[in-house]
Design an enzyme around this catalytic site. Sequence first.
Site, mmCIF file in Angstrom:
data_model
loop_
_atom_site.group_PDB
_atom_site.id
_atom_site.type_symbol
_atom_site.label_atom_id
_atom_site.label_comp_id
_atom_site.label_asym_id
_atom_site.label_seq_id
_atom_site.Cartn_x
_atom_site.Cartn_y
_atom_site.Cartn_z
ATOM 1 N N THR A 128 34.681 -21.081 -21.651
ATOM 2 C CA THR A 128 34.153 -22.183 -20.936
ATOM 3 C C THR A 128 35.013 -22.223 -19.640
ATOM 4 O O THR A 128 34.957 -23.173 -19.104
ATOM 5 C CB THR A 128 34.356 -23.521 -21.862
ATOM 6 O OG1 THR A 128 35.564 -23.501 -22.056
ATOM 7 C CG2 THR A 128 33.550 -23.506 -23.005
ATOM 8 N N ARG A 145 35.659 -19.210 -16.783
ATOM 9 C CA ARG A 145 34.851 -18.399 -15.712
ATOM 10 C C ARG A 145 34.183 -17.160 -16.132
ATOM 11 O O ARG A 145 34.778 -16.517 -17.077
ATOM 12 C CB ARG A 145 35.976 -18.257 -14.427
ATOM 13 C CG ARG A 145 36.406 -19.270 -13.811
ATOM 14 C CD ARG A 145 35.324 -19.864 -12.814
ATOM 15 N NE ARG A 145 35.967 -21.159 -12.198
ATOM 16 C CZ ARG A 145 35.719 -22.377 -12.558
ATOM 17 N NH1 ARG A 145 35.239 -22.571 -13.599
ATOM 18 N NH2 ARG A 145 36.269 -23.210 -11.716
ATOM 19 N N GLU A 178 26.560 -15.846 -12.527
ATOM 20 C CA GLU A 178 26.557 -17.081 -11.598
ATOM 21 C C GLU A 178 27.027 -16.331 -10.136
ATOM 22 O O GLU A 178 26.697 -17.105 -8.987
ATOM 23 C CB GLU A 178 27.635 -17.796 -12.202
ATOM 24 C CG GLU A 178 27.253 -18.704 -13.300
ATOM 25 C CD GLU A 178 28.188 -19.544 -13.851
ATOM 26 O OE1 GLU A 178 28.701 -20.420 -13.069
ATOM 27 O OE2 GLU A 178 28.637 -19.351 -14.922
ATOM 28 N N HIS A 218 26.944 -23.540 -17.383
ATOM 29 C CA HIS A 218 28.239 -24.122 -16.845
ATOM 30 C C HIS A 218 28.243 -25.612 -16.756
ATOM 31 O O HIS A 218 28.583 -26.053 -15.662
ATOM 32 C CB HIS A 218 28.136 -23.403 -15.260
ATOM 33 C CG HIS A 218 29.824 -23.414 -14.640
ATOM 34 N ND1 HIS A 218 30.391 -22.469 -13.916
ATOM 35 C CD2 HIS A 218 30.882 -24.229 -14.975
ATOM 36 C CE1 HIS A 218 31.499 -22.664 -13.550
ATOM 37 N NE2 HIS A 218 31.912 -23.598 -14.230
#
Length: 338
Positions: free
Chosen positions: A236, A238, A267, A290
């Site tokens: 949780t 990066r 991402e 995210h």
Amino acid sequence: MASAPRKVLITTRLFDDAAARLLASRGLSVVPSGLPPDALDTHMPDADLHALLDGASGWIVGQRAVTRDILAAHPGLTVIARRGVGYDRVDVAAARDLGRVVTIAAGANDPAVADHTLALMLAVLRRLRASAAAIAAGDWRVVSGFDLTGKTVGLVGLGRIGRAVARRLAGFDVRVLATTRTPDPSLPGIAYVSLPRLLAESDVVSLHAPLVPETRHLIDAAALAGMKRGAVLVNTSRGGLVDDAALLAALEAGHLAGAGLDVFEAEADPALQGVAQRLAARSDVEATAHAAGSSREGLERGNLIAAQCVLAVLEGAALPDGCLIADGRQGTHAGQGG
């Protein structure tokens, strides 16, 4: 003749009225991005962004990269405030060189991310996705999972969120291992170990480290091979901390029992979108976009802190604790909290 109020551009999604009113109450002109509510500011054309930043003193930014070129084009832009705690998309060195201030909303999403981390752990261990899919297909046979209670949980990083996760784990009668540069004596019952030992002994590995050059692909193919067979990985933090292609291979090989992922390398690198989709499609993976810090309460806290940071900089007041990342006015640079 009175001068025009200073302008603050808001390009982050879901910026609530209370935070906007706070800025306006102090004489600032609040300018929204004009994007649809579900659109990220990364979708904004460069020309539109530059037009909105023209004359702005502050910018509360979402996911948009804050580059040296953008900062140089707007010399009056004094403060760049992130609603979250990550600032890897902000050119901090450029901000410092050009005399700008960069802030984060320290502490705003700690409870939300810690709660989400536990939710992912439990969902993967108890195979909630597989159970729901079976029922949807008309199969009511029990899908058996695993307890969290009694397991060994390894925390990679013990910043604010890592500590919040550790406190929540205290109610599950687990053994907690941690690897960190700064042990916290206020948290009892944690064994501080090396990363290889943590990976080898943990049933669940949860990542809570910042993404810096030294931590990119911290969990690569070799680290995954060093994890206990049948373990679960939760991220949780990066996406770049994990080599997603290597994680997919470890899951396909059956080395890991599952993964809980709120962040993906895709991402930042669209070329990896296919890997992310293959991971998210697996029945042994719980995936969110995210969203760990994006509870209603977490967003409201982040909006308020970001607004307070903008006000503090523009009014020459003290910033909230832990929020300063770079202050080019003074040549100072502070590190990121976890």
